[in-house]
Write a protein that holds these residues in place. Structure first.
Motif, short mmCIF file in Angstrom:
data_model
loop_
_atom_site.label_atom_id
_atom_site.label_comp_id
_atom_site.label_asym_id
_atom_site.label_seq_id
_atom_site.Cartn_x
_atom_site.Cartn_y
_atom_site.Cartn_z
N ASP A 29 37.54 48.25 29.89
CA ASP A 29 38.41 48.52 31.05
C ASP A 29 37.72 49.50 31.99
O ASP A 29 37.74 49.34 33.21
N GLY A 30 37.11 50.53 31.41
CA GLY A 30 36.42 51.54 32.22
C GLY A 30 35.26 50.94 32.99
O GLY A 30 35.12 51.15 34.20
N MET A 32 34.72 47.80 33.76
CA MET A 32 35.18 46.82 34.77
C MET A 32 35.69 47.53 36.01
O MET A 32 35.38 47.13 37.13
N SER A 33 36.46 48.60 35.82
CA SER A 33 37.03 49.24 37.01
C SER A 33 35.93 49.97 37.79
O SER A 33 35.98 50.02 39.02
N LYS A 34 34.92 50.49 37.10
CA LYS A 34 33.82 51.14 37.82
C LYS A 34 33.02 50.12 38.64
O LYS A 34 32.64 50.39 39.77
N ARG A 35 32.77 48.96 38.05
CA ARG A 35 32.04 47.94 38.81
C ARG A 35 32.85 47.52 40.04
O ARG A 35 32.31 47.38 41.14
N ARG A 36 34.16 47.31 39.82
CA ARG A 36 35.01 46.87 40.92
C ARG A 36 34.96 47.89 42.06
O ARG A 36 34.84 47.53 43.23
N ALA A 37 35.04 49.17 41.71
CA ALA A 37 35.02 50.22 42.74
C ALA A 37 33.68 50.25 43.47
O ALA A 37 33.62 50.49 44.68
N HIS A 320 33.24 41.81 31.04
CA HIS A 320 34.35 41.04 31.61
C HIS A 320 34.80 39.89 30.71
O HIS A 320 35.72 39.16 31.07
N GLN B 176 50.21 42.95 34.07
CA GLN B 176 48.89 43.57 33.91
C GLN B 176 47.88 42.51 33.51
O GLN B 176 48.22 41.57 32.79
N ARG B 177 46.64 42.69 33.89
CA ARG B 177 45.54 41.80 33.54
C ARG B 177 45.85 40.35 33.93
O ARG B 177 45.60 39.42 33.18
#
Lengths: 377, 255
Positions: A29-30, A32-37, A320, B176-177
């Motif tokens: 989750d961490g 993925m969210s960093k890549r998205r940002a 992912h 979510q997700r």
């Protein structure tokens, strides 16, 4: 009764381990969210992906020529180039270099190709100490395990588990759970080893044919230590890692790092172009480049599979993948886990061992959506 | 993704490809989809010889067998009408993969021409028919699960959401997700039931946590998987195909 394969057995084991599940979910989750940002602007992202896919496709289309050019330019720079068809040959080449220097201790930066070679195991069998210096790799080595992720090898462990491992392995160090304190302990231990090791070994992220330059991306500085402190540096890599021009590096580095960790740039980026030159005060006296085939030429000849060699090992496909996220890297049983491992490993190691891995996909396409070099398209 | 595609003018007639799962498990969804098309003044031709798009064989690597199945569709849908498919998965097979499946075969040109005429249902309603919906139903909250093939293959997630968004009394809630696969994946669910069950259990739990009473999806594979799991978990959430949902909420009942 249904027969359960080894792979299915390992999957079930992982699924029944709530700690593993939580650790992977949290970490993925961490990431993925960093890549998205980091790659939020669609036009920029898609432009970069198209560019990087084209750079890698071009390199593969010209692979034999570029490899020869790389060898010529490296040799001219004073880097000794070795070719290995198999992992046995590769291990033997490393051993010969080590023996040639009467060396007993080798210190390593992160290298998935050395994992593919089973190098640690092989050298230890020859009485040579082989120490991992990337923190994640070091943790995995201490635990007697293998990496569970290609850029975050100890991602299957949380900090309590790492603290417990350190307590067991280093009873003299006071117990600590703080990640920074744990890293400081590892740093202190490794610093001493860097001074003792006669050989430093690293992987290669990109090898530039035009200039004979070896590029190494890392965050801990241990890669730079491995390639500069010991008197001999051995770089090991797969033959597919070559790119044509120095100008190919900025977009590749940019997208590799942002896809992998969401950083703007990695903390360290090393460009190794020669051993220590006359009058220079540091750097290794000898630099070796070992180019490993191990099935890559065969993959290269296949019109469909060749695209899988574009991979720049960012790990985004695993981050992912809803299957990887649930079973973790060890369940795959292969050097490279996750979507790209499921495609590449059966080709390299054979269908008998890994033919089942490609079935561990729902065909959801999450991997293809994030791949920086647009595999499979 | 959809801005890449050129859409034709509103046609007089379309073909309807019913899909296996609609035929076998959700026939009302197929009927609802055809009703939606007809209400827009479009004649619907349902060729009775149609079977399966061939995707199961294609995904499993059996290309010749996939071609055999797909050939029947080339014959059935031979005339130059758009082909509307109430599934991102089957539409994706025909639109995206038929050209590769038939490459270097005598049917290549025919397959390419057919592929270019294939539209996923919501895509067709939004971009070709430019449908405007008037909600006649009571206030409700629904969750939408867009299949991976609709989202990443056909690129029609926004079309699904946009159609539901046209319904004034419907609140679309986001679990979510929501982008994550439900774990069905065709043969995946059979080959790796443990992993698949974990995936769908979490999917069902996250949908249930939103407190909705209804789940909508444009693909019957996901619908069957998630609604089945919700049933196992004892949830009262009802799962329906998006065509059924849209039709039921927008047509004046005769009763």
């Amino acid at each position: 009764m249904q027969v359960t394969s080894d792979f299915q057995g390992r999957c079930r084991e992982a699924l029944n381990d709530p700690q593993i599940r939580r650790n992977f979910r949290f970490a993925m989750d961490g990431l993925m969210s960093k890549r998205r940002a980091s790659l939020g602007d669609e036009d920029e992202r898609e432009g970069l992906r198209a560019r990087c896919a084209a750079i890698r496709a071009n390199a593969l289309a010209r692979l034999p020529d570029l490899l020869e050019q790389l060898e010529r330019n490296c040799t001219e720079n004073g880097i000794r180039v070795h070719w290995a068809e198999t992992v046995q040959e590769a291990n033997r080449i490393v051993l010969d270099i080590v023996r040639g220097h009467h060396a007993r201790r080798l210190i390593k930066g992160k290298s998935m190709v050395s994992e593919e070679m089973g190098l640690n195991h092989f050298l230890e069998g020859q009485g040579i100490e082989c120490l991992e210096s990337d923190l994640g790799e070091y943790i995995v080595q201490l635990a007697g395990e293998t990496p569970s992720h290609i850029i975050a090898p100890a991602i299957h462990k949380n900090r309590q588990e790492v603290a417990e491992l350190f307590r067991r392995k280093f009873p003299d160090i006071p117990f600590q759970e703080d990640p920074e304190a744990l890293a400081r302990s590892a740093r202190r231990i490794l610093r001493e080893k860097f001074e003792q090791a006669e050989i430093g070994l690293s992987g290669v992220n990109f090898a530039v044919a035009e200039t004979g330059t070896l590029c190494l991306v890392e965050n801990e500085g241990n890669g730079r230590m491995c390639t500069t402190v010991p008197p001999v540096h051995i770089a090991v890599t797969g033959i597919e890692k070559v790119v044509e021009r120095l100008g190919d590096i900025p977009p590749l580095l940019d997208l590799l790092v942002r896809s992998a960790t969401g950083q703007h740039i990695s903390t360290y980026f090393n460009m190794i172009s020669s051993p220590r030159r006359e009058g220079e005060r540091d750097g290794p006296r000898e630099v070796h480049l070992l180019l490993l085939d191990n099935g890559r030429s065969r993959i290269h000849r296949d019109a469909q599979l060749i695209d899988t060699l574009r991979c720049i090992r960012c790990g985004a496909c695993m981050n992912h993948c809803p299957v990887y996220g649930r079973i973790g890297g060890h369940a795959y049983g292969s050097t490279i886990p996750g979507p790209i491992g499921s495609v590449v490993e059966p080709q390299k190691e054979g269908l008998a061992r890994f033919g089942e891995l490609p079935t561990a996909s729902t065909l959801c396409g999450a991997c293809a959506e994030v791949c920086p070099v647009r595999i499979p398209r | 993704m959809k801005q890449d595609r050129h859409y034709p003018e509103r046609p007089d007639k379309v073909y309807f490809f019913g899909t296996c799962l609609v035929d076998l498990l959700y026939p009302e969804a197929g009927i609802a989809a055809m009703e939606l098309l007809r209400r827009e003044g479009v004649g619907v031709i349902f060729p009775h010889g149609q079977t399966c798009c061939g995707q199961p064989a294609w995904n499993a690597g059996y290309r010749e067998q996939a071609r055999q199945v797909a050939r029947a569709q080339l014959r059935c849908f031979a005339r130059d009408y758009p082909i509307v498919v109430p599934s991102g998965s089957c539409a994706g097979m025909m639109h995206l993969h038929y050209p590769e499946l038939f490459r270097d075969t005598p049917e290549q040109a025919q397959a390419e021409a057919l592929a270019a005429r294939v539209y996923e249902l919501t895509e067709f309603l939004v971009h070709v028919l430019k449908i405007r919906l008037t909600d006649l139903g009571p206030p409700t909250r629904v969750a939408l699960h867009t299949s991976c093939s609709a989202r990443r293959g056909m690129g029609v997630a926004a079309e699904h959401e946009g159609l539901i968004g046209q319904l004034g009394n419907v609140e679309l809630v986001e679990p979510q997700r929501k982008e994550e696969c439900c774990g069905f994946g065709g043969t995946f669910a059979l080959k790796h039931p443990d992993i698949s069950t974990e995936m769908v259990s979490e999917k069902a739990r996250l949908i249930a946590e939103t407190g909705v009473r209804e789940l909508v999806s444009g693909d019957c594979g996901c619908l069957m998987n998630i609604a089945g799991r919700l049933g196992h978990q004892g949830s009262g959430i009802r799962g329906r195909h998006i065509a059924s949902f849209l039709w039921e909420r927008t047509h004046a009942s005769d009763e």
